[in-house]
Design an enzyme around this catalytic site. Sequence first.
Site, PDB file in Angstrom:
ATOM      1  N   ASP A  20      -0.807  -1.194   0.581  1.00  0.00           N
ATOM      2  CA  ASP A  20       0.123   0.119   1.000  1.00  0.00           C
ATOM      3  C   ASP A  20       1.470  -0.457   0.344  1.00  0.00           C
ATOM      4  OD1 ASP A  20       2.048   1.797   2.541  1.00  0.00           O
ATOM      5  OD2 ASP A  20       0.716   1.564   4.304  1.00  0.00           O
ATOM      6  N   HIS A  51      -1.630   3.377   0.671  1.00  0.00           N
ATOM      7  CA  HIS A  51      -0.964   4.331   1.818  1.00  0.00           C
ATOM      8  C   HIS A  51      -1.757   5.719   1.760  1.00  0.00           C
ATOM      9  CE1 HIS A  51       2.093   5.241   4.613  1.00  0.00           C
ATOM     10  NE2 HIS A  51       2.234   6.669   3.941  1.00  0.00           N
TER      11      HIS A  51
END
Length: 81
Positions: A20, A51
């Site tokens: 992420d 993400h």
Amino acid sequence: MVIQEIFGVNAVMRAIAGEDQFMPKAAQGQVVAALGDHSRVEIHRYPGRGHAFARKGGDHHDAGDAALAQSRTLAFFSKNL
């Protein structure tokens, strides 16, 4: 949400995408260290995922892990709501 605030709620589920770009690995480690053993917290890690990996049509979408995350979320809701 600040980690200290989490302890005031009934239950928390946190999905951590291993790659992420908005949550560096050091921060991921801090979340797991602070919350990983808490009885009201579920943490699920998705190594290699970026993400929003569960968002269909997104740049980082992964159908397999998206399905796994959805099933975990539904089980969490069933247990806690």
